[in-house]
Design a protein around this motif. Sequence first.
Motif, PDB file in Angstrom:
ATOM      1  N   GLU A 148      17.467 -13.040  53.212  1.00 16.81           N
ATOM      2  CA  GLU A 148      17.834 -11.930  54.089  1.00 16.81           C
ATOM      3  C   GLU A 148      19.300 -12.048  54.524  1.00 16.81           C
ATOM      4  O   GLU A 148      20.043 -11.053  54.551  1.00 16.81           O
ATOM      5  CB  GLU A 148      16.923 -11.905  55.316  1.00 16.81           C
ATOM      6  CG  GLU A 148      17.210 -10.760  56.282  1.00 16.81           C
ATOM      7  CD  GLU A 148      16.316 -10.820  57.512  1.00 16.81           C
ATOM      8  OE1 GLU A 148      16.270  -9.818  58.255  1.00 16.81           O
ATOM      9  OE2 GLU A 148      15.665 -11.871  57.745  1.00 16.81           O
ATOM     10  N   ILE A 151      21.593 -11.138  51.562  1.00 12.18           N
ATOM     11  CA  ILE A 151      21.600  -9.696  51.304  1.00 12.18           C
ATOM     12  C   ILE A 151      22.426  -8.962  52.358  1.00 12.18           C
ATOM     13  O   ILE A 151      23.157  -8.008  52.044  1.00 12.18           O
ATOM     14  CB  ILE A 151      20.149  -9.160  51.255  1.00 12.18           C
ATOM     15  CG1 ILE A 151      19.457  -9.687  49.994  1.00 12.18           C
ATOM     16  CG2 ILE A 151      20.119  -7.634  51.288  1.00 12.18           C
ATOM     17  CD1 ILE A 151      17.977  -9.393  49.932  1.00 12.18           C
ATOM     18  N   LYS A 155      25.533  -6.610  51.343  1.00 17.61           N
ATOM     19  CA  LYS A 155      25.543  -5.191  51.702  1.00 17.61           C
ATOM     20  C   LYS A 155      26.826  -4.823  52.451  1.00 17.61           C
ATOM     21  O   LYS A 155      27.348  -3.714  52.292  1.00 17.61           O
ATOM     22  CB  LYS A 155      24.329  -4.855  52.562  1.00 17.61           C
ATOM     23  CG  LYS A 155      23.040  -4.650  51.768  1.00 17.61           C
ATOM     24  CD  LYS A 155      21.915  -4.172  52.673  1.00 17.61           C
ATOM     25  CE  LYS A 155      20.675  -3.832  51.850  1.00 17.61           C
ATOM     26  NZ  LYS A 155      19.574  -3.337  52.710  1.00 17.61           N
ATOM     27  N   LEU A 179      17.079  -7.705  41.165  1.00 17.84           N
ATOM     28  CA  LEU A 179      17.297  -8.002  42.580  1.00 17.84           C
ATOM     29  C   LEU A 179      18.290  -7.027  43.213  1.00 17.84           C
ATOM     30  O   LEU A 179      18.073  -6.539  44.334  1.00 17.84           O
ATOM     31  CB  LEU A 179      17.805  -9.437  42.740  1.00 17.84           C
ATOM     32  CG  LEU A 179      18.241  -9.829  44.160  1.00 17.84           C
ATOM     33  CD1 LEU A 179      17.074  -9.727  45.131  1.00 17.84           C
ATOM     34  CD2 LEU A 179      18.856 -11.221  44.173  1.00 17.84           C
ATOM     35  N   GLN A 180      19.371  -6.739  42.520  1.00 20.84           N
ATOM     36  CA  GLN A 180      20.383  -5.839  43.080  1.00 20.84           C
ATOM     37  C   GLN A 180      19.807  -4.461  43.372  1.00 20.84           C
ATOM     38  O   GLN A 180      20.080  -3.863  44.422  1.00 20.84           O
ATOM     39  CB  GLN A 180      21.571  -5.732  42.115  1.00 20.84           C
ATOM     40  CG  GLN A 180      22.408  -7.010  42.044  1.00 20.84           C
ATOM     41  CD  GLN A 180      23.521  -6.885  41.025  1.00 20.84           C
ATOM     42  OE1 GLN A 180      24.603  -6.401  41.342  1.00 20.84           O
ATOM     43  NE2 GLN A 180      23.259  -7.311  39.794  1.00 20.84           N
ATOM     44  N   ALA A 183      17.275  -4.791  46.370  1.00 22.82           N
ATOM     45  CA  ALA A 183      17.886  -5.076  47.666  1.00 22.82           C
ATOM     46  C   ALA A 183      18.967  -4.067  48.045  1.00 22.82           C
ATOM     47  O   ALA A 183      19.447  -4.074  49.183  1.00 22.82           O
ATOM     48  CB  ALA A 183      18.482  -6.491  47.652  1.00 22.82           C
ATOM     49  N   PHE A 251       9.954  -8.737  47.660  1.00 24.31           N
ATOM     50  CA  PHE A 251      10.690  -8.113  46.561  1.00 24.31           C
ATOM     51  C   PHE A 251       9.824  -8.045  45.310  1.00 24.31           C
ATOM     52  O   PHE A 251       9.411  -9.070  44.776  1.00 24.31           O
ATOM     53  CB  PHE A 251      11.978  -8.888  46.275  1.00 24.31           C
ATOM     54  CG  PHE A 251      13.009  -8.727  47.347  1.00 24.31           C
ATOM     55  CD1 PHE A 251      13.940  -7.694  47.300  1.00 24.31           C
ATOM     56  CD2 PHE A 251      13.035  -9.588  48.444  1.00 24.31           C
ATOM     57  CE1 PHE A 251      14.879  -7.528  48.295  1.00 24.31           C
ATOM     58  CE2 PHE A 251      13.968  -9.436  49.459  1.00 24.31           C
ATOM     59  CZ  PHE A 251      14.893  -8.396  49.387  1.00 24.31           C
TER      60      PHE A 251
END
Length: 331
Positions: A148, A151, A155, A179-180, A183, A251
Amino acid sequence: MNEDTRLSRRHALALLGGALTAGTALPSMAQPAAWPNKPIRMIVPYAAGGGTDVFARIVADGLGQRLGQTVIVDNRPGGNGMIGITAVQRAPADGYTLLFSLTSIIQNPLLYPNVGFDPFKDFVPVSEVGRQPIVFTVSNKLGVDTLEGFIKLAKASPGKYSYGSYGNGSSAHLYAEVLQDAAGIRLLHVPYKGETPAITDLLGGNVDAVFVSAKGVGQHVAAGKARSLAVVGTARAPLATTVPTFKELGFAGMDSVGWFGLYLPAGAAPEITKRLSTEVATVVQGADAAARIDAMGIIPVGSTPAQLTATMRADHERWRGVIQAKNIRLE
Protein backbone atom coordinates in the motif's frame (compact mmCIF):
# COMPACT_ATOMS: atom_id res chain seq x y z
CA MET A 1 0.55 -86.19 -58.36
CA ASN A 2 4.14 -87.12 -59.13
CA GLU A 3 6.89 -87.76 -56.61
CA ASP A 4 8.51 -84.31 -57.07
CA THR A 5 5.20 -82.62 -56.29
CA ARG A 6 4.72 -84.72 -53.13
CA LEU A 7 8.25 -83.90 -51.99
CA SER A 8 7.68 -80.15 -52.55
CA ARG A 9 4.42 -80.25 -50.57
CA ARG A 10 6.05 -82.15 -47.68
CA HIS A 11 8.90 -79.59 -47.69
CA ALA A 12 6.45 -76.67 -47.55
CA LEU A 13 4.46 -78.29 -44.71
CA ALA A 14 7.66 -78.91 -42.80
CA LEU A 15 8.65 -75.26 -43.12
CA LEU A 16 5.18 -74.15 -42.02
CA GLY A 17 5.25 -76.47 -39.03
CA GLY A 18 8.64 -75.11 -38.01
CA ALA A 19 7.39 -71.56 -38.25
CA LEU A 20 4.35 -72.38 -36.11
CA THR A 21 6.52 -74.11 -33.54
CA ALA A 22 8.71 -71.03 -33.32
CA GLY A 23 5.70 -68.71 -33.46
CA THR A 24 6.09 -67.54 -29.90
CA ALA A 25 9.64 -66.41 -30.64
CA LEU A 26 9.08 -64.66 -33.95
CA PRO A 27 6.97 -61.73 -32.65
CA SER A 28 9.42 -61.03 -29.83
CA MET A 29 12.25 -60.79 -32.33
CA ALA A 30 10.31 -58.06 -34.15
CA GLN A 31 9.55 -56.05 -31.02
CA PRO A 32 11.83 -53.12 -30.01
CA ALA A 33 13.84 -53.50 -26.85
CA ALA A 34 12.13 -52.43 -23.65
CA TRP A 35 12.41 -48.72 -22.84
CA PRO A 36 14.78 -47.46 -21.60
CA ASN A 37 17.76 -49.52 -22.68
CA LYS A 38 20.26 -46.67 -23.14
CA PRO A 39 21.02 -43.23 -21.62
CA ILE A 40 18.39 -40.52 -21.89
CA ARG A 41 19.15 -36.91 -22.79
CA MET A 42 17.35 -34.10 -20.93
CA ILE A 43 17.72 -30.80 -22.78
CA VAL A 44 17.66 -27.68 -20.61
CA PRO A 45 17.28 -24.48 -22.69
CA TYR A 46 19.27 -22.42 -20.18
CA ALA A 47 22.89 -22.10 -19.09
CA ALA A 48 24.57 -24.50 -16.70
CA GLY A 49 24.75 -23.37 -13.08
CA GLY A 50 21.52 -21.38 -13.02
CA GLY A 51 18.48 -22.25 -10.93
CA THR A 52 16.69 -24.06 -13.76
CA ASP A 53 19.79 -26.15 -14.47
CA VAL A 54 20.26 -27.08 -10.80
CA PHE A 55 16.61 -28.12 -10.51
CA ALA A 56 16.80 -30.13 -13.73
CA ARG A 57 19.84 -32.01 -12.44
CA ILE A 58 18.03 -32.98 -9.25
CA VAL A 59 15.21 -34.41 -11.36
CA ALA A 60 17.64 -36.07 -13.81
CA ASP A 61 19.56 -37.79 -11.01
CA GLY A 62 16.36 -39.13 -9.48
CA LEU A 63 14.97 -40.29 -12.81
CA GLY A 64 18.22 -42.05 -13.62
CA GLN A 65 17.98 -44.04 -10.42
CA ARG A 66 14.32 -44.89 -10.99
CA LEU A 67 14.76 -45.87 -14.66
CA GLY A 68 18.09 -47.67 -14.32
CA GLN A 69 19.69 -45.50 -17.02
CA THR A 70 21.79 -42.34 -16.92
CA VAL A 71 19.82 -39.17 -17.64
CA ILE A 72 22.30 -36.70 -19.14
CA VAL A 73 21.56 -32.98 -18.79
CA ASP A 74 22.32 -31.18 -22.05
CA ASN A 75 22.34 -27.37 -21.70
CA ARG A 76 21.25 -25.52 -24.88
CA PRO A 77 20.96 -21.83 -23.85
CA GLY A 78 19.96 -18.98 -26.14
CA GLY A 79 16.99 -17.32 -27.76
CA ASN A 80 15.03 -17.05 -24.50
CA GLY A 81 14.94 -20.84 -24.36
CA MET A 82 13.97 -21.37 -27.98
CA ILE A 83 17.24 -23.03 -29.10
CA GLY A 84 16.77 -25.88 -26.65
CA ILE A 85 13.04 -26.12 -27.25
CA THR A 86 13.55 -26.40 -31.01
CA ALA A 87 16.21 -29.09 -30.52
CA VAL A 88 13.69 -31.28 -28.72
CA GLN A 89 10.98 -30.50 -31.27
CA ARG A 90 13.25 -31.97 -33.98
CA ALA A 91 14.42 -34.99 -31.96
CA PRO A 92 13.13 -38.53 -32.54
CA ALA A 93 10.01 -39.34 -30.54
CA ASP A 94 11.58 -42.49 -29.08
CA GLY A 95 11.61 -41.48 -25.42
CA TYR A 96 15.34 -40.75 -25.30
CA THR A 97 15.13 -36.95 -25.56
CA LEU A 98 13.33 -34.87 -22.92
CA LEU A 99 12.73 -31.15 -22.57
CA PHE A 100 12.94 -29.44 -19.17
CA SER A 101 11.38 -26.04 -19.76
CA LEU A 102 9.74 -23.06 -18.10
CA THR A 103 6.50 -21.16 -18.58
CA SER A 104 8.25 -19.49 -21.52
CA ILE A 105 7.29 -22.49 -23.67
CA ILE A 106 3.75 -21.06 -23.89
CA GLN A 107 4.77 -17.39 -23.64
CA ASN A 108 7.35 -17.29 -26.44
CA PRO A 109 4.88 -18.07 -29.25
CA LEU A 110 2.84 -15.07 -28.05
CA LEU A 111 5.84 -12.76 -27.91
CA TYR A 112 7.95 -13.64 -30.96
CA PRO A 113 6.91 -13.76 -34.62
CA ASN A 114 7.55 -17.11 -36.34
CA VAL A 115 8.96 -19.03 -33.35
CA GLY A 116 8.77 -22.22 -35.39
CA PHE A 117 7.02 -24.41 -32.82
CA ASP A 118 3.58 -24.95 -31.36
CA PRO A 119 3.68 -25.88 -27.66
CA PHE A 120 0.44 -27.83 -27.95
CA LYS A 121 1.18 -29.74 -31.17
CA ASP A 122 4.93 -30.29 -31.18
CA PHE A 123 5.36 -31.67 -27.66
CA VAL A 124 3.81 -34.25 -25.36
CA PRO A 125 3.37 -32.86 -21.82
CA VAL A 126 4.70 -35.30 -19.23
CA SER A 127 4.58 -33.55 -15.84
CA GLU A 128 4.55 -30.17 -14.16
CA VAL A 129 7.68 -30.69 -12.12
CA GLY A 130 7.56 -27.65 -9.82
CA ARG A 131 6.41 -24.08 -9.27
CA GLN A 132 8.44 -21.03 -8.34
CA PRO A 133 6.81 -18.15 -6.45
CA ILE A 134 7.93 -14.65 -7.43
CA VAL A 135 8.21 -11.85 -4.87
CA PHE A 136 7.85 -8.10 -5.35
CA THR A 137 10.75 -6.54 -3.47
CA VAL A 138 11.64 -2.87 -3.04
CA SER A 139 14.73 -0.87 -2.20
CA ASN A 140 15.16 0.36 1.36
CA LYS A 141 15.74 3.84 0.01
CA LEU A 142 11.99 4.17 -0.64
CA GLY A 143 11.20 4.01 3.05
CA VAL A 144 8.08 1.86 2.59
CA ASP A 145 7.30 -1.47 4.19
CA THR A 146 3.92 -2.32 2.67
CA LEU A 147 2.54 -2.69 -0.83
CA GLU A 148 0.00 0.00 0.00
CA GLY A 149 2.84 2.38 0.85
CA PHE A 150 4.62 1.67 -2.43
CA ILE A 151 1.46 2.19 -4.47
CA LYS A 152 0.84 5.52 -2.71
CA LEU A 153 4.33 6.70 -3.74
CA ALA A 154 3.88 5.51 -7.31
CA LYS A 155 0.49 7.17 -7.67
CA ALA A 156 1.92 10.49 -6.50
CA SER A 157 4.67 10.40 -9.16
CA PRO A 158 3.63 8.40 -12.27
CA GLY A 159 6.62 7.04 -14.19
CA LYS A 160 9.15 8.10 -11.57
CA TYR A 161 9.72 4.72 -9.96
CA SER A 162 11.35 1.81 -11.75
CA TYR A 163 11.22 -1.96 -11.48
CA GLY A 164 13.66 -4.55 -12.75
CA SER A 165 12.70 -7.86 -14.35
CA TYR A 166 14.70 -10.80 -15.64
CA GLY A 167 13.96 -9.86 -19.24
CA ASN A 168 11.52 -8.31 -21.69
CA GLY A 169 8.48 -10.54 -22.02
CA SER A 170 9.45 -12.57 -18.94
CA SER A 171 6.87 -13.55 -16.35
CA ALA A 172 8.26 -10.81 -14.10
CA HIS A 173 7.57 -8.23 -16.82
CA LEU A 174 4.04 -9.55 -17.33
CA TYR A 175 3.26 -9.62 -13.59
CA ALA A 176 4.31 -5.97 -13.36
CA GLU A 177 1.97 -5.02 -16.21
CA VAL A 178 -0.92 -6.69 -14.40
CA LEU A 179 -0.02 -4.95 -11.12
CA GLN A 180 0.16 -1.52 -12.75
CA ASP A 181 -3.32 -1.88 -14.21
CA ALA A 182 -4.76 -3.28 -11.00
CA ALA A 183 -3.22 -0.57 -8.81
CA GLY A 184 -3.61 2.31 -11.25
CA ILE A 185 0.09 3.17 -11.31
CA ARG A 186 2.79 3.63 -13.96
CA LEU A 187 6.30 2.28 -13.46
CA LEU A 188 9.45 2.36 -15.58
CA HIS A 189 10.50 -1.10 -16.76
CA VAL A 190 14.21 -1.95 -16.68
CA PRO A 191 14.80 -5.42 -18.19
CA TYR A 192 17.91 -7.44 -17.30
CA LYS A 193 19.49 -10.62 -18.63
CA GLY A 194 18.55 -12.68 -15.61
CA GLU A 195 17.48 -11.90 -12.07
CA THR A 196 20.95 -11.62 -10.51
CA PRO A 197 21.85 -8.31 -12.21
CA ALA A 198 18.38 -6.99 -11.39
CA ILE A 199 18.89 -7.76 -7.71
CA THR A 200 22.39 -6.23 -7.80
CA ASP A 201 20.97 -2.97 -9.15
CA LEU A 202 18.19 -3.02 -6.56
CA LEU A 203 20.75 -3.24 -3.76
CA GLY A 204 22.81 -0.53 -5.43
CA GLY A 205 19.82 1.79 -5.62
CA ASN A 206 19.70 1.83 -9.42
CA VAL A 207 16.15 0.43 -9.58
CA ASP A 208 13.40 0.87 -7.03
CA ALA A 209 11.80 -2.57 -7.14
CA VAL A 210 12.14 -6.03 -8.67
CA PHE A 211 10.03 -9.08 -9.43
CA VAL A 212 12.37 -12.01 -8.67
CA SER A 213 12.42 -15.43 -7.02
CA ALA A 214 12.20 -15.69 -3.25
CA LYS A 215 15.45 -17.67 -3.30
CA GLY A 216 17.29 -15.04 -5.32
CA VAL A 217 16.48 -12.13 -3.04
CA GLY A 218 15.88 -13.93 0.25
CA GLN A 219 19.34 -13.51 1.80
CA HIS A 220 19.31 -9.78 1.09
CA VAL A 221 15.87 -9.34 2.64
CA ALA A 222 16.97 -11.33 5.68
CA ALA A 223 20.01 -9.03 6.00
CA GLY A 224 17.77 -5.97 5.95
CA LYS A 225 19.09 -4.71 2.60
CA ALA A 226 15.69 -4.81 0.86
CA ARG A 227 12.06 -5.50 1.71
CA SER A 228 9.68 -7.99 0.06
CA LEU A 229 6.12 -6.64 -0.03
CA ALA A 230 4.02 -9.28 -1.81
CA VAL A 231 4.15 -12.73 -3.42
CA VAL A 232 2.66 -13.81 -6.73
CA GLY A 233 0.53 -16.94 -6.39
CA THR A 234 -2.31 -18.39 -4.36
CA ALA A 235 -0.13 -19.33 -1.38
CA ARG A 236 2.79 -17.77 0.46
CA ALA A 237 6.26 -18.72 -0.71
CA PRO A 238 8.09 -21.37 1.36
CA LEU A 239 11.12 -19.08 1.66
CA ALA A 240 9.03 -15.97 2.36
CA THR A 241 6.29 -17.16 4.69
CA THR A 242 5.84 -13.77 6.37
CA VAL A 243 5.16 -12.01 3.05
CA PRO A 244 1.48 -11.87 2.03
CA THR A 245 0.29 -12.80 -1.43
CA PHE A 246 -1.07 -10.16 -3.79
CA LYS A 247 -4.38 -11.98 -3.49
CA GLU A 248 -4.37 -11.54 0.29
CA LEU A 249 -3.81 -7.84 -0.29
CA GLY A 250 -6.80 -7.60 -2.62
CA PHE A 251 -5.13 -7.70 -6.05
CA ALA A 252 -6.63 -10.06 -8.62
CA GLY A 253 -4.77 -11.53 -11.58
CA MET A 254 -1.53 -12.15 -9.68
CA ASP A 255 -2.07 -15.81 -8.87
CA SER A 256 -0.47 -17.54 -11.88
CA VAL A 257 2.85 -18.89 -10.61
CA GLY A 258 5.72 -19.69 -12.97
CA TRP A 259 6.20 -23.42 -13.48
CA PHE A 260 8.69 -25.99 -14.75
CA GLY A 261 7.49 -28.70 -17.14
CA LEU A 262 8.89 -31.91 -18.60
CA TYR A 263 8.06 -32.80 -22.22
CA LEU A 264 8.66 -35.36 -24.95
CA PRO A 265 8.63 -34.69 -28.70
CA ALA A 266 5.26 -35.12 -30.40
CA GLY A 267 4.52 -38.72 -31.28
CA ALA A 268 6.06 -40.24 -28.16
CA ALA A 269 4.47 -43.49 -27.04
CA PRO A 270 1.71 -43.11 -24.40
CA GLU A 271 3.22 -45.85 -22.24
CA ILE A 272 6.55 -43.98 -22.08
CA THR A 273 4.76 -40.73 -21.24
CA LYS A 274 2.81 -42.41 -18.46
CA ARG A 275 5.90 -44.12 -17.04
CA LEU A 276 7.87 -40.88 -17.02
CA SER A 277 5.04 -38.96 -15.38
CA THR A 278 4.78 -41.52 -12.59
CA GLU A 279 8.53 -41.59 -12.02
CA VAL A 280 8.84 -37.78 -11.97
CA ALA A 281 6.16 -37.56 -9.27
CA THR A 282 7.96 -40.21 -7.23
CA VAL A 283 11.26 -38.34 -7.56
CA VAL A 284 10.15 -34.79 -6.71
CA GLN A 285 7.84 -35.88 -3.92
CA GLY A 286 10.48 -38.10 -2.32
CA ALA A 287 11.92 -36.80 0.93
CA ASP A 288 15.50 -36.30 -0.28
CA ALA A 289 14.74 -34.49 -3.55
CA ALA A 290 11.86 -32.50 -2.04
CA ALA A 291 14.15 -31.10 0.65
CA ARG A 292 16.69 -29.99 -1.97
CA ILE A 293 13.96 -28.48 -4.13
CA ASP A 294 12.36 -26.67 -1.18
CA ALA A 295 15.74 -25.16 -0.36
CA MET A 296 15.74 -23.60 -3.83
CA GLY A 297 12.45 -21.86 -3.14
CA ILE A 298 10.64 -24.14 -5.59
CA ILE A 299 7.45 -26.02 -4.75
CA PRO A 300 7.69 -29.68 -5.93
CA VAL A 301 4.64 -30.82 -7.89
CA GLY A 302 4.82 -33.94 -10.06
CA SER A 303 1.54 -33.77 -12.02
CA THR A 304 -0.15 -35.94 -14.62
CA PRO A 305 0.17 -35.09 -18.33
CA ALA A 306 -3.46 -33.91 -18.32
CA GLN A 307 -2.84 -31.56 -15.40
CA LEU A 308 0.20 -29.99 -17.10
CA THR A 309 -1.81 -29.57 -20.30
CA ALA A 310 -4.59 -27.80 -18.39
CA THR A 311 -2.06 -25.46 -16.73
CA MET A 312 -0.47 -24.68 -20.09
CA ARG A 313 -3.79 -23.83 -21.72
CA ALA A 314 -4.98 -21.68 -18.81
CA ASP A 315 -1.75 -19.67 -18.67
CA HIS A 316 -1.57 -19.39 -22.45
CA GLU A 317 -4.96 -17.67 -22.46
CA ARG A 318 -4.11 -15.53 -19.45
CA TRP A 319 -0.84 -14.24 -20.92
CA ARG A 320 -2.28 -13.86 -24.40
CA GLY A 321 -4.66 -11.26 -23.01
CA VAL A 322 -1.89 -9.32 -21.23
CA ILE A 323 0.56 -9.47 -24.15
CA GLN A 324 -2.01 -8.37 -26.71
CA ALA A 325 -3.41 -5.60 -24.51
CA LYS A 326 0.07 -4.20 -23.85
CA ASN A 327 1.29 -4.87 -27.40
CA ILE A 328 4.43 -6.60 -26.12
CA ARG A 329 6.50 -7.94 -29.01
CA LEU A 330 10.05 -9.27 -29.08
CA GLU A 331 12.44 -9.81 -31.97
